[in-house]
Scaffold this motif. Structure first.
Motif, mmCIF file in Angstrom:
data_model
loop_
_atom_site.group_PDB
_atom_site.id
_atom_site.type_symbol
_atom_site.label_atom_id
_atom_site.label_comp_id
_atom_site.label_asym_id
_atom_site.label_seq_id
_atom_site.Cartn_x
_atom_site.Cartn_y
_atom_site.Cartn_z
ATOM 1 N N GLU A 121 0.821 -1.217 0.000
ATOM 2 C CA GLU A 121 0.000 0.000 0.000
ATOM 3 C C GLU A 121 0.853 1.265 0.000
ATOM 4 O OE1 GLU A 121 -3.755 0.336 0.017
ATOM 5 O OE2 GLU A 121 -2.951 -1.379 -1.085
ATOM 6 N N VAL A 124 0.511 2.845 -3.371
ATOM 7 C CA VAL A 124 -0.765 3.546 -3.514
ATOM 8 C C VAL A 124 -0.706 4.880 -2.775
ATOM 9 C CG1 VAL A 124 -3.252 3.419 -3.056
ATOM 10 C CG2 VAL A 124 -2.006 1.365 -3.769
ATOM 11 N N ARG A 164 -8.977 4.932 -3.967
ATOM 12 C CA ARG A 164 -7.855 4.020 -3.737
ATOM 13 C C ARG A 164 -8.014 2.724 -4.524
ATOM 14 N NH1 ARG A 164 -4.360 5.174 0.392
ATOM 15 N NH2 ARG A 164 -3.784 2.974 0.516
ATOM 16 N N ARG A 168 -5.247 1.357 -7.027
ATOM 17 C CA ARG A 168 -4.648 0.050 -6.765
ATOM 18 C C ARG A 168 -4.816 -0.873 -7.971
ATOM 19 N NH1 ARG A 168 -7.664 -1.138 -2.966
ATOM 20 N NH2 ARG A 168 -6.471 -0.215 -1.255
#
Length: 256
Positions: A121, A124, A164, A168
């Motif tokens: 993450e 991201v 997100r 992603r």
């Protein structure tokens, strides 16, 4: 499982496939390897009533379109691939693939691949916090001296970074890179026999777009779009359409 919904268009009803991908498609957590993405497209074409078709793919679409043609050979009549130097994992036995540490001019254009592959993450977070600069750099460095129109840049940045999950998903294909490398190694063992056209921008990958797929196909033609960088459709739409029309004319004539 492929989820489908009905949609209205032009006064008639048609079935629109909602499949994993970037932009406005679904955003599942997995299934971004080329084989699954190709299966998604084949299922969509089935739902739309097209058993045989021609395919055109640019950049990551090059990778997926090659998988579609290789994995669904009875369905793809002609293949056009543009603006990367071949499907990853398809190698010329006479030339080694490029090393990780590249000359600066190549590193500046390819660094995003290992960056996007990092399955965490953190990526991201980093892109989401500065998406405008991240994508503007990519549009500029790949442009071969120019970039996309402002309206196009604003549209793409807002689409990729709208939440997100969308962001992603845009990294999904890169994070499936190892699987795609293995899949393409298998695909290459049985060459495509349909006509294939590789299109490159003069100021970007040029003839390498066709050269990179020649180890995996027996009938490859080459087209180089003069004055264009990586974004051949946006930078030279008239020339791109002319090349596509010429190559696809026999297919269009055969299908009426």
């Amino acid at each position: 499982m492929h989820r489908l919904r009905s949609a209205e268009a032009g006064g008639g009803r048609y079935r629109l496939g909602l499949h994993r991908g970037i932009g406005l498609t679904e955003k599942p957590r997995d299934g971004y390897d080329a084989a699954t993405l190709a299966d998604d497209l084949a299922a969509l074409m089935t739902e739309l009533g097209h058993h045989r078709f021609a395919a055109v793919g640019h950049d990551t679409g090059y990778i997926i379109s090659y998988a579609l043609a290789a994995d669904h050979r009875a369905r793809v009549d002609r293949l056009v691939v543009a603006e990367i130097p071949g499907p990853p994992g398809v190698v010329d036995p006479e030339h080694d693939p490029p090393p990780l540490f590249l000359p600066e001019f190549l590193n500046n254009r390819l660094w995003h691949i290992p960056f996007n592959r990092v399955n965490d993450e953190l990526i991201v977070d980093m892109v989401r916090s500065n998406a405008n600069a991240y994508y503007r750099y990519e549009f500029a460095i790949q442009g071969g001296g120019t970039t996309l129109p402002e309206y196009a840049i604003e549209y793409y940045v807002s689409l990729y970074n709208r939440d997100r999950d969308a962001l992603r998903a845009s990294f999904g294909l890169y994070r499936a890179w190892d699987a795609i490398l293995a899949q393409n190694g298998e695909r290459q063992m049985t060459k495509l026999t349909i006509p294939v056209l590789g299109i490159g921008g003069e100021n970007s990958w040029g003839p390498a777009a066709a050269g990179g797929i020649k180890p995996a196909a027996s009938d490859v033609q080459t087209a180089v779009i003069a004055g264009a960088g990586h974004w051949v459709a946006e930078q030279a739409p008239a020339q791109m359409l002319e090349v596509l029309d010429t190559f696809l004319a026999p297919y269009l004539k055969a299908t009426g």
